[in-house]
Scaffold this motif. Structure first.
Motif, PDB file in Angstrom:
ATOM      1  N   ASP A   6       0.855  -1.195   0.000  1.00 33.49           N
ATOM      2  CA  ASP A   6       0.000   0.000   0.000  1.00 33.49           C
ATOM      3  C   ASP A   6       0.889   1.244   0.000  1.00 33.49           C
ATOM      4  O   ASP A   6       0.739   2.130   0.821  1.00 33.49           O
ATOM      5  CB  ASP A   6      -0.928  -0.018   1.226  1.00 33.49           C
ATOM      6  N   HIS A  47       7.534   1.423   5.830  1.00 31.97           N
ATOM      7  CA  HIS A  47       7.488   0.006   6.183  1.00 31.97           C
ATOM      8  C   HIS A  47       8.787  -0.651   5.741  1.00 31.97           C
ATOM      9  O   HIS A  47       8.817  -1.816   5.410  1.00 31.97           O
ATOM     10  CB  HIS A  47       6.347  -0.697   5.447  1.00 31.97           C
ATOM     11  N   TYR A  57       6.228  -7.385   4.514  1.00 30.39           N
ATOM     12  CA  TYR A  57       4.949  -6.674   4.551  1.00 30.39           C
ATOM     13  C   TYR A  57       3.862  -7.570   3.991  1.00 30.39           C
ATOM     14  O   TYR A  57       4.020  -8.122   2.900  1.00 30.39           O
ATOM     15  CB  TYR A  57       5.117  -5.406   3.702  1.00 30.39           C
ATOM     16  N   TRP A  58       2.776  -7.701   4.737  1.00 25.69           N
ATOM     17  CA  TRP A  58       1.640  -8.524   4.327  1.00 25.69           C
ATOM     18  C   TRP A  58       2.084  -9.948   3.944  1.00 25.69           C
ATOM     19  O   TRP A  58       2.545 -10.690   4.775  1.00 25.69           O
ATOM     20  CB  TRP A  58       0.851  -7.821   3.197  1.00 25.69           C
ATOM     21  N   ASN A  80       5.213  -6.433   9.125  1.00 24.87           N
ATOM     22  CA  ASN A  80       3.952  -5.721   9.285  1.00 24.87           C
ATOM     23  C   ASN A  80       2.788  -6.563   8.781  1.00 24.87           C
ATOM     24  O   ASN A  80       2.793  -7.008   7.623  1.00 24.87           O
ATOM     25  CB  ASN A  80       3.978  -4.413   8.495  1.00 24.87           C
ATOM     26  N   GLU A  81       1.811  -6.804   9.658  1.00 14.94           N
ATOM     27  CA  GLU A  81       0.541  -7.466   9.306  1.00 14.94           C
ATOM     28  C   GLU A  81       0.734  -8.731   8.483  1.00 14.94           C
ATOM     29  O   GLU A  81       0.316  -8.809   7.325  1.00 14.94           O
ATOM     30  CB  GLU A  81      -0.370  -6.489   8.558  1.00 14.94           C
ATOM     31  N   ASN A  97      -1.575  -3.512  14.850  1.00 13.83           N
ATOM     32  CA  ASN A  97      -2.349  -2.519  14.110  1.00 13.83           C
ATOM     33  C   ASN A  97      -3.823  -2.778  14.386  1.00 13.83           C
ATOM     34  O   ASN A  97      -4.251  -3.932  14.464  1.00 13.83           O
ATOM     35  CB  ASN A  97      -2.084  -2.646  12.608  1.00 13.83           C
ATOM     36  N   TYR A 101      -7.688  -1.289  13.329  1.00 12.65           N
ATOM     37  CA  TYR A 101      -8.458  -0.338  12.525  1.00 12.65           C
ATOM     38  C   TYR A 101      -9.946  -0.314  12.881  1.00 12.65           C
ATOM     39  O   TYR A 101     -10.799  -0.150  12.012  1.00 12.65           O
ATOM     40  CB  TYR A 101      -8.238  -0.599  11.037  1.00 12.65           C
ATOM     41  N   TYR A 135     -11.847   0.044   9.144  1.00  9.75           N
ATOM     42  CA  TYR A 135     -12.071  -1.188   8.373  1.00  9.75           C
ATOM     43  C   TYR A 135     -13.118  -2.067   9.057  1.00  9.75           C
ATOM     44  O   TYR A 135     -13.674  -2.961   8.453  1.00  9.75           O
ATOM     45  CB  TYR A 135     -10.764  -1.961   8.181  1.00  9.75           C
ATOM     46  N   TRP A 162      -1.777   6.012  12.252  1.00 11.70           N
ATOM     47  CA  TRP A 162      -1.491   5.958  10.821  1.00 11.70           C
ATOM     48  C   TRP A 162      -2.205   7.112  10.153  1.00 11.70           C
ATOM     49  O   TRP A 162      -3.418   7.047  10.055  1.00 11.70           O
ATOM     50  CB  TRP A 162      -1.956   4.605  10.265  1.00 11.70           C
ATOM     51  N   PHE A 196      -0.253   9.921   1.538  1.00  8.48           N
ATOM     52  CA  PHE A 196       0.845   9.384   0.715  1.00  8.48           C
ATOM     53  C   PHE A 196       0.260   8.683  -0.501  1.00  8.48           C
ATOM     54  O   PHE A 196      -0.857   8.192  -0.487  1.00  8.48           O
ATOM     55  CB  PHE A 196       1.734   8.433   1.534  1.00  8.48           C
ATOM     56  N   ARG A 202      -5.409   3.022  -4.046  1.00  9.33           N
ATOM     57  CA  ARG A 202      -6.450   3.938  -3.562  1.00  9.33           C
ATOM     58  C   ARG A 202      -7.101   4.652  -4.752  1.00  9.33           C
ATOM     59  O   ARG A 202      -6.600   5.680  -5.212  1.00  9.33           O
ATOM     60  CB  ARG A 202      -5.845   4.919  -2.564  1.00  9.33           C
ATOM     61  N   ASN A 217      -3.479   7.586  -0.380  1.00  8.53           N
ATOM     62  CA  ASN A 217      -4.029   7.083   0.877  1.00  8.53           C
ATOM     63  C   ASN A 217      -4.223   8.331   1.752  1.00  8.53           C
ATOM     64  O   ASN A 217      -3.260   9.065   2.009  1.00  8.53           O
ATOM     65  CB  ASN A 217      -3.064   6.083   1.511  1.00  8.53           C
ATOM     66  N   LYS A 266      -5.092   8.771   4.903  1.00  4.66           N
ATOM     67  CA  LYS A 266      -5.153   8.658   6.372  1.00  4.66           C
ATOM     68  C   LYS A 266      -4.195   9.614   7.076  1.00  4.66           C
ATOM     69  O   LYS A 266      -4.066   9.585   8.298  1.00  4.66           O
ATOM     70  CB  LYS A 266      -4.908   7.213   6.800  1.00  4.66           C
TER      71      LYS A 266
HETATM   72  C1  GCB Z   1      -2.302  -1.087   7.297  1.00  5.67           C
HETATM   73  C2  GCB Z   1      -0.951  -1.164   6.706  1.00  5.67           C
HETATM   74  C3  GCB Z   1      -0.554   0.122   6.032  1.00  5.67           C
HETATM   75  C4  GCB Z   1      -1.717   0.641   5.211  1.00  5.67           C
HETATM   76  C5  GCB Z   1      -2.841   0.961   6.169  1.00  5.67           C
HETATM   77  C6  GCB Z   1      -4.085   1.452   5.462  1.00  5.67           C
HETATM   78  O1  GCB Z   1      -2.670  -1.831   8.123  1.00  5.67           O
HETATM   79  O2  GCB Z   1       0.026  -1.557   7.620  1.00  5.67           O
HETATM   80  O3  GCB Z   1       0.559  -0.105   5.229  1.00  5.67           O
HETATM   81  O4  GCB Z   1      -1.380   1.730   4.447  1.00  5.67           O
HETATM   82  O5  GCB Z   1      -3.193  -0.166   6.864  1.00  5.67           O
HETATM   83  O6  GCB Z   1      -4.198   2.629   5.205  1.00  5.67           O
HETATM   84  O7  GCB Z   1      -4.942   0.622   5.166  1.00  5.67           O
END
Ligand code: GCB
Length: 623
Positions: A203, A375, A400-401, A438-439, A496, A498, A502, A571, A576, A581, A591, A593
């Motif tokens: 992402d 990340h 990542y992921w 991460n995640e 993390n 959300y 989410y 976050w 960015f 997105r 993104n 956020k």
């Molecule tokens: C997450 C990720 C991050 C994403 C963010 C998002 O959990 O670690 O890399 O950009 O969510 O905005 O969904």
């Protein structure tokens, strides 16, 4: 045309078998510690570039890699040969001198409109003169980072390659350079790779190119390749570390580590392998410890024969006690914020001290004392500046992921990138946490993969904390928890979360409770909501500043009741770029956020977080 190529191809196949054994192409030579501060000749500036969508200069037309054929069989079409037509009849299908230029350091995406989405190979060329005044000296070509794969050619010959988009690499080129007009041609390829680190799904924007500084460093034959200087984590009244020499005759060398400000002169001598270790009592030496309020740095100098290097180093300890994080033995609450290595105002990778200052000024305006550099390893201006400003850092590698967990080559790549950032930043007081992932999914092979990385990191550096941004889960009693088995191997439980974005809307945060079954500090490594700056609605209107602000309000209340909480990093600092997105009104490839917009506007949530941190900070100073 084909008949002419047949012997070439047979030759190439034979050459492949021979050259693979006899002449493996070097990857990066041993990295140089403190390359950041070494006197250097910068190769930053405008480099000519050619876009190679079909990898014409990587493979011949039967897709045999040029790397595997003999020089006489290259043909002339490979651009790294950097030729010019011999006369008007001469056919060459490229021309460097009239090619457009890209600025180095810099991603290509933000410099040329047609390259915004480009993923593939681009060739760069510059020319340089040998900067050495003493022909005996070594010459190191240093790249602070290039995304993702880099192949380096000097005067028409391959020097080496590097994989990984966010860590430094370097090559000794002294033997191959001419006094004047050396041709340096570099391919950078940012194609995503499912077995790479990261994989093909992220992402964030896949910025390509020579994204960081490039320079030439002159070194004597025997030189200071590496060192570590820090307080002993077990006995903080001692300074501990080592100096490693490389080159000719490294054994039994006398050298000196000194710090005039502390009135310290430590004579050292190297062992057979060129290493000198030390443990120096600091009794009677009055030291100001580095911390966020007083980021005191001391200038250390290492002198070894003709070589000398200096570095400004902060002395501090970091450890955990139960659910607390202790900086210099005292509990500290991490008032954090996540950040990408991106300057949103330019829509480009951050790559300079000015960019680092911009990001850190925003973080400080928020009253943050901690940044999660997500990340992947950010450029070295960040930890250097954080050292000066007293901002604590979480550094991460791009596991990542999804990652190809069972692939040994993928593991090697992750460990290599981890090794490179551990090497680069081990003397930075600001860096307190190495994050390994991460995640990541709930798989046995992932736990195995991350445990190996954790062992590697601890074996290399036992003076910092290990963590990873995990997922939350539901506990048996309906509360939330972290049940990822890898949390047993970290020093901090980070996750993390959300809720309200989410999962549901911000009201669902009311009444949410967490419980943890390990006595460790908890760090909430992400939460947040997307908001388009200037878009207003009520608190339940998605994408409005009000929604994001409401979520911050609810999340901050949750933080107040989060057990074992040692800090959190919402976050994210600024909007960015992300190709994921796609919302045509609210996102447009960004993104949203960030608490700061693409134009630098502070959204409502910025002020809410700032007020919270302000209060927290005041409460702590009053304690
Ligand atoms: C997450 C990720 C991050 C994403 C963010 C998002 O959990 O670690 O890399 O950009 O969510 O905005 O969904």
């Amino acid at each position: 045309m084909k008949t002419k190529w047949i012997p070439l191809i047979i030759g190439s196949v034979l050459a492949l078998a021979v050259s693979a054994q006899e002449n493996p192409l070097p990857s990066s030579d041993a990295l140089l510690q403190n390359a950041f501060n070494r006197p250097a000749t910068s190769l930053n500036g405008d480099w000519h570039y050619l876009v190679d969508r079909y990898e014409t200069s990587v493979y011949n037309f039967w897709r045999i890699p040029f790397d595997s054929v003999q020089p006489e069989d290259y043909g002339r079409d490979a651009v790294w040969l950097d030729e010019t037509p011999k006369d008007k009849t001469d056919r060459l299908e490229y021309d460097w001198d009239s090619a457009a230029t890209l600025t180095v350091p810099g991603d290509w995406n933000s410099q040329v409109e047609e390259l915004l989405f480009y993923e593939g190979s681009i060739w760069y060329r510059t020319r340089f003169d040998d900067p050495r005044t003493n022909a005996q000296d070594k010459l190191l070509l240093y790249f602070a980072g290039a995304n993702y794969r880099t192949d380096v050619y000097l005067n028409g010959r391959k020097v080496g390659s590097h994989i990984g988009g966010f860590t430094p690499f370097n090559f000794f080129i002294g033997q191959q350079v001419k006094p004047k007009g050396n041709s340096l041609v570099v391919r950078v390829d940012n194609q995503r790779d499912p077995s790479g680190v990261p994989t093909d799904v992220t992402d964030w924007w896949n910025y390509g190119g020579l994204t960081r500084d490039v320079k030439l460093i002159t070194l004597p034959q025997t030189y200071i390749q590496d060192y570590s200087i820090r307080l002993d984590p077990e006995r903080p009244e001692e300074l501990t570390g080592y100096v490693q020499l490389e080159g000719s005759g490294v054994a039994g060398q006398e050298l000196k580590l000194s710090c005039p400000e502390l009135d310290l002169v430590i004579p050292l001598s190297t062992d057979q392998s060129g290493k000198a270790t030390f443990n120096q009592s600091l009794k009677g030496v009055s030291i100001e410890r580095w911390d966020t309020e007083n980021p005191r740095l001391y200038e250390f100098a290492i002198t070894a024969g003709p070589d000398r290097t200096t570095d400004r180093i902060g002395l501090r300890t970091i450890e955990t006690r139960g659910s607390e994080i202790l900086l210099n033995g005292k509990p500290i609450f991490l008032r954090g914020i996540c950040s990408h290595e991106e300057n949103p105002l330019k829509g480009s990778r951050a790559n300079s001290e000015a960019d680092a200052r911009q990001l850190m000024a925003w973080a400080r305006e928020l009253q943050a004392n901690f940044m999660r550099l997500a990340h992947y390893p950010h450029n070295e201006y960040m930890p250097r500046l954080a050292d000066e400003l007293g901002i604590l850092l979480w550094e991460e590698i791009p596991v990542y992921w999804t990652i190809d967990w069972k692939n040994e080559a993928t593991y090697a790549l992750a460990e290599q990138q981890l090794g490179e950032v551990l090497f680069r930043d081990k003397n930075r007081a600001s860096v307190i946490i190495w994050s390994l992932a991460n995640e990541t999914p709930d798989l046995e092979e992932k736990v195995r993969f991350l445990r190996r990385l954790a062992e590697y990191a601890r074996g290399y550096d036992n003076s910092r904390l290990i963590s990873a941004a995990l997922f939350k889960s539901k506990s048996a009693d309906g509360k939330m928890t972290v049940s990822d088995p890898f949390s047993a191997y970290t020093d901090i439980i980070a996750f993390n979360e959300y809720l309200g974005w989410y999962e549901g809307t911000p009201e669902i945060l009311d009444g949410v409770e967490f419980v943890f079954n390990q006595q460790k500090p908890v760090l909430v490594s992400e939460w947040g909501a997307g908001a388009l700056a200037g878009f207003h609605g009520d608190a339940l209107t998605r994408w409005s500043e009000e929604y994001q602000d409401y979520l911050y309000q609810e999340q901050l209340e949750l933080m107040d009741r989060m057990p074992q909480l040692a800090g959190f990093t919402p976050w994210i600092l600024s909007d960015f770029r992300s190709p994921r997105r796609m919302h045509p009104q609210y996102q447009k490839g960004w993104n949203r956020k960030g608490v700061i917009s693409q134009e630098g506007e502070r959204k409502q949530a910025f002020y809410r977080l700032q007020a919270y941190y302000d209060k927290k900070k005041k409460a702590e100073t009053e304690k």
